[in-house]
Motif scaffolding. Structure first.
Motif, mmCIF file in Angstrom:
data_model
loop_
_atom_site.group_PDB
_atom_site.id
_atom_site.type_symbol
_atom_site.label_atom_id
_atom_site.label_comp_id
_atom_site.label_asym_id
_atom_site.label_seq_id
_atom_site.Cartn_x
_atom_site.Cartn_y
_atom_site.Cartn_z
ATOM 1 N N LEU A 42 54.638 50.881 51.452
ATOM 2 C CA LEU A 42 54.292 52.257 51.787
ATOM 3 C C LEU A 42 52.926 52.261 52.460
ATOM 4 O O LEU A 42 52.207 51.256 52.414
ATOM 5 N N PRO A 43 52.527 53.390 53.094
ATOM 6 C CA PRO A 43 51.236 53.419 53.778
ATOM 7 C C PRO A 43 50.059 52.978 52.921
ATOM 8 O O PRO A 43 49.101 52.404 53.438
ATOM 9 N N LYS A 44 50.099 53.242 51.609
ATOM 10 C CA LYS A 44 48.981 52.858 50.751
ATOM 11 C C LYS A 44 49.387 51.887 49.639
ATOM 12 O O LYS A 44 48.611 51.644 48.720
ATOM 13 N N PHE A 45 50.582 51.322 49.765
ATOM 14 C CA PHE A 45 51.068 50.465 48.673
ATOM 15 C C PHE A 45 51.683 49.189 49.231
ATOM 16 O O PHE A 45 52.445 49.215 50.202
ATOM 17 N N SER A 46 51.346 48.069 48.604
ATOM 18 C CA SER A 46 51.920 46.786 48.997
ATOM 19 C C SER A 46 52.127 45.924 47.767
ATOM 20 O O SER A 46 51.602 46.212 46.683
ATOM 21 N N VAL A 47 52.894 44.859 47.937
ATOM 22 C CA VAL A 47 53.054 43.855 46.883
ATOM 23 C C VAL A 47 52.584 42.518 47.449
ATOM 24 O O VAL A 47 52.676 42.271 48.665
ATOM 25 N N SER A 48 52.081 41.672 46.571
ATOM 26 C CA SER A 48 51.596 40.372 47.018
ATOM 27 C C SER A 48 51.939 39.312 45.986
ATOM 28 O O SER A 48 52.139 39.594 44.802
ATOM 29 N N ALA A 49 52.014 38.081 46.465
ATOM 30 C CA ALA A 49 52.228 36.921 45.602
ATOM 31 C C ALA A 49 51.394 35.773 46.160
ATOM 32 O O ALA A 49 51.153 35.698 47.374
ATOM 33 N N ALA A 50 50.949 34.895 45.281
ATOM 34 C CA ALA A 50 50.075 33.811 45.709
ATOM 35 C C ALA A 50 50.441 32.515 45.008
ATOM 36 O O ALA A 50 51.053 32.510 43.936
ATOM 37 N N LEU A 51 50.047 31.395 45.620
ATOM 38 C CA LEU A 51 50.068 30.076 45.003
ATOM 39 C C LEU A 51 48.625 29.595 44.959
ATOM 40 O O LEU A 51 48.002 29.415 46.017
ATOM 41 N N LEU A 52 48.087 29.402 43.760
ATOM 42 C CA LEU A 52 46.678 29.070 43.602
ATOM 43 C C LEU A 52 46.506 27.864 42.683
ATOM 44 O O LEU A 52 47.020 27.856 41.555
ATOM 45 N N TYR A 53 45.784 26.850 43.172
ATOM 46 C CA TYR A 53 45.352 25.769 42.289
ATOM 47 C C TYR A 53 44.075 26.235 41.608
ATOM 48 O O TYR A 53 43.095 26.582 42.274
#
Length: 204
Positions: free
Chosen positions: A61-72
């Motif tokens: 949405l204009p002000k909403f997102s989802v995120s995912a990460a791979l972090l050591y």
């Protein structure tokens, strides 16, 4: 009033997320980690470590997102335990090192120009764990500097919450990861990590 409305609209527009766009951001930063224990005799102090990886984000949405990460992520804590046994006072100093592959899945809400608040769930896969310790008996040092493997759960769940700010594709992120599951069952050890990272976002 018209000028004020235009200014407010422009700020709101700049705060919006790009709907339908996917981006990726290589990320590097520092952890300040600690732990809580069910054993009250154990007192801990903060340990610094590196975190590095990449984060992918998708605008819904204009002000909403989802995120995912791979972090050591290099985490752990330092602790001291004191006690008495058979008339001898002892003190054990430990430096616990925990290395994880963390996968945080976050919901991001953009509240202002480039500024987002976020929360989610993080899955941590333990890659290695070491315990470096020393002991003193009646105030006399007994050097025992060695590293031993100890029983650590392979999966660690935590609740990350934080904020991020983006300016010209540069992103600074600050978050607190509260441990939900036990790292070591016997001691009831749970992690607490304050994390600061910086990255550069590329649109794909």
């Amino acid at each position: 009033m018209l000028v004020a409305a235009i200014l407010i609209a422009s700020v709101a527009a700049s705060a919006q997320n790009e709907v339908g766009k996917f981006s990726i951001a290589p990320t590097i930063g520092i952890n300040l980690s600690n732990a809580s224990f069910s054993v009250s005799a154990i007192s801990t102090s903060t340990k610094a470590g590196l975190v590095i990886g990449a984060t992918g984000e998708y605008g819904i949405l204009p002000k909403f997102s989802v995120s995912a990460a791979l972090l050591y992520s290099m985490e752990g804590c330092k602790s001291e335990t004191e006690g008495e046994q058979n008339g001898y006072d002892y003190k054990i100093s430990e430096d616990v090192s925990l290395n994880y592959l963390n996968i945080p899945i976050m919901a991001n809400y953009y509240v202002w120009q480039g500024l987002a608040v976020k929360a989610g769930l993080q899955f941590g896969i333990n890659l290695s764990s070491d315990d470096d310790y020393e002991m003193t008996v009646n105030g006399i040092a007994v050097p025992q500097e060695h590293i031993t493997e100890f029983s650590v759960n392979s999966l660690n769940l935590s609740f990350p919450i934080g904020v991020s700010y983006e300016y010209k594709n540069f992103v600074v992120d600050a978050r607190y990861n509260l441990g939900l599951s036990k790292i070591v069952d016997e001691s009831g050890m749970k992690g607490r990590v304050f994390q600061i990272t910086a990255g550069y976002k590329f649109s794909l």
